[in-house]
Design a protein around this motif. Structure first.
Motif, mmCIF file in Angstrom:
data_model
loop_
_atom_site.group_PDB
_atom_site.id
_atom_site.type_symbol
_atom_site.label_atom_id
_atom_site.label_comp_id
_atom_site.label_asym_id
_atom_site.label_seq_id
_atom_site.Cartn_x
_atom_site.Cartn_y
_atom_site.Cartn_z
ATOM 1 N N GLY A 1 -5.863 4.175 3.218
ATOM 2 C CA GLY A 1 -4.798 3.179 3.229
ATOM 3 C C GLY A 1 -4.844 2.341 4.487
ATOM 4 N N GLN A 2 -5.052 2.995 5.616
ATOM 5 C CA GLN A 2 -5.152 2.283 6.889
ATOM 6 C C GLN A 2 -6.328 1.312 6.889
ATOM 7 O OE1 GLN A 2 -4.798 4.739 10.479
ATOM 8 N NE2 GLN A 2 -3.929 6.370 9.221
ATOM 9 N N TYR B 1 5.698 4.458 4.009
ATOM 10 C CA TYR B 1 5.494 5.678 4.791
ATOM 11 C C TYR B 1 6.638 6.644 4.571
ATOM 12 C CZ TYR B 1 2.112 2.889 7.473
ATOM 13 O OH TYR B 1 1.058 2.090 7.851
ATOM 14 N N VAL C 1 0.862 -1.180 0.000
ATOM 15 C CA VAL C 1 0.000 0.000 0.000
ATOM 16 C C VAL C 1 0.895 1.225 0.000
ATOM 17 C CG1 VAL C 1 -1.774 1.291 1.261
ATOM 18 C CG2 VAL C 1 -1.832 -1.220 1.227
ATOM 19 N N ILE D 1 -5.435 -1.722 4.783
ATOM 20 C CA ILE D 1 -4.507 -2.596 5.505
ATOM 21 C C ILE D 1 -5.240 -3.385 6.583
ATOM 22 C CG2 ILE D 1 -2.520 -2.628 7.085
ATOM 23 C CD1 ILE D 1 -1.474 -0.149 5.495
ATOM 24 N N ALA E 1 0.797 4.570 2.685
ATOM 25 C CA ALA E 1 -0.030 3.813 3.626
ATOM 26 C C ALA E 1 -0.647 4.667 4.724
ATOM 27 C CB ALA E 1 0.806 2.703 4.266
ATOM 28 N N GLY F 1 3.515 -1.557 4.058
ATOM 29 C CA GLY F 1 3.033 -0.179 3.998
ATOM 30 C C GLY F 1 4.194 0.767 3.773
#
Length: 299
Positions: free
Chosen positions: A13-14, A33, A5, A17, A8, A31
């Motif tokens: 996105g969260q 970041y 993702v 996930i 993320a 993820g």
């Protein structure tokens, strides 16, 4: 199966996930970041989750190797001196390059927006149009999830209702309805598309709109706020002619104009209101507006 993702950190996105990690097929999830300090604790401790540092603005920082599927979210930009469409093109080209460099990626899912089929008249949504144009052939399988209006966009209304018993609405007139979708349902839909990697698509890119269980009006928002708060709630309408001034209280001038044009696009006379080029395919979430309001209100 391994899914990445990028980026993320957005709520969508969260939510994706979260749905992936709860799925019985047990995919592993990466993820990406910009700031690893923003990785939620619930993900850090999960054995099937990996957080890596990277930015869609820096192509060299993106490593998607080993990924079977990728979810891409075009990040918003609120900087006055930057062109938001040019920025969307840049970050999308960076993601495309990373996808094509990683030979393992079979499917790219792009979180897009209702109205992304238009190249004019939609304001901030034009960033999604640009992302779709760049990413349409980024992987063997490409899916565009065109989301309707986020229910969570009413968060400022929750605050003014809690503090002063009223909320502003730019959805006018009051009986004008608009499809709305909850972030949790966006996450579920994106996870489903990612986990479907390898399953033949009707077309590529495969495009569909994502709506909630029903379209909602400003009056529906008022009723939800009244139900959750337990008090009478006043609606304060922002007329179409006052959209630019309204958004200027929150955003720099050029960004405010983009949001005003986006808002006007789904009011009477706007391109999305008339919708001469509908997407055609529609999928529906299950979450009701009142449940999202309840969550935001903390009830």
């Amino acid at each position: 199966m391994h899914i990445t993702v990028v980026p993320a950190s957005p709520k969508t996105g969260q939510a994706t996930i979260r749905s992936l990690l709860a799925d019985a097929r047990n995919p592993t999830v990466r993820g990406v970041y910009r700031d690893l300090a923003k990785v939620p604790a619930e993900f850090k401790s999960h054995p099937r989750f990996e957080a890596v540092q990277g930015s869609v603005e820096e192509a060299s920082s993106l490593d998607l190797s080993g990924s079977d599927a990728v979810l891409n979210i075009t990040p918003p930009l609120y900087v006055e001196e930057r062109d938001i469409v040019a920025h969307a093109r840049l970050v999308s080209e960076n993601v495309k390059a990373a996808v094509q460099k990683a030979a393992s990626v079979k499917r790219l899912v792009l979180l897009s927006s209702v109205g992304a089929q238009y190249d004019h008249g939609t304001g901030e949504i034009l960033t999604n149009h640009e992302a779709e144009a760049v990413l349409k052939d980024a992987a063997p399988e490409v899916v565009f999830v065109r989301c309707s209006y986020f229910m969570e966009n009413w968060a400022p209304a929750v605050e003014t209702v809690r503090d002063a018993g009223f909320f502003f609405t730019t959805l006018t007139p009051l009986d004008n309805s608009l499809p709305m979708i909850a972030v949790r349902d966006i996450g579920s839909a994106c996870a489903s598309e990612l986990l479907g990697t390898g399953t033949p698509l009707p077309s590529t890119p495969y495009v569909f709109e994502l709506h909630g269980p029903r379209a909602c009006t400003s009056v529906d928002v008022q009723k939800a706020l009244e139900e959750v708060s337990g008090k009478s709630v006043e609606i304060r309408q922002i007329p179409k002619a006052g959209l630019a001034e309204f958004y200027s209280a929150v955003f720099p001038p050029r960004i405010a104009q983009q949001f005003a044009e986006m808002n006007a696009s789904y009011l009477e006379g706007g391109i999305l209101y008339e919708d001469p080029q509908p997407t055609g395919r529609i999928k529906y979430g299950k979450t009701e507006l009142v449940d999202v309001v309840k969550e935001m209100y903390g009830a």
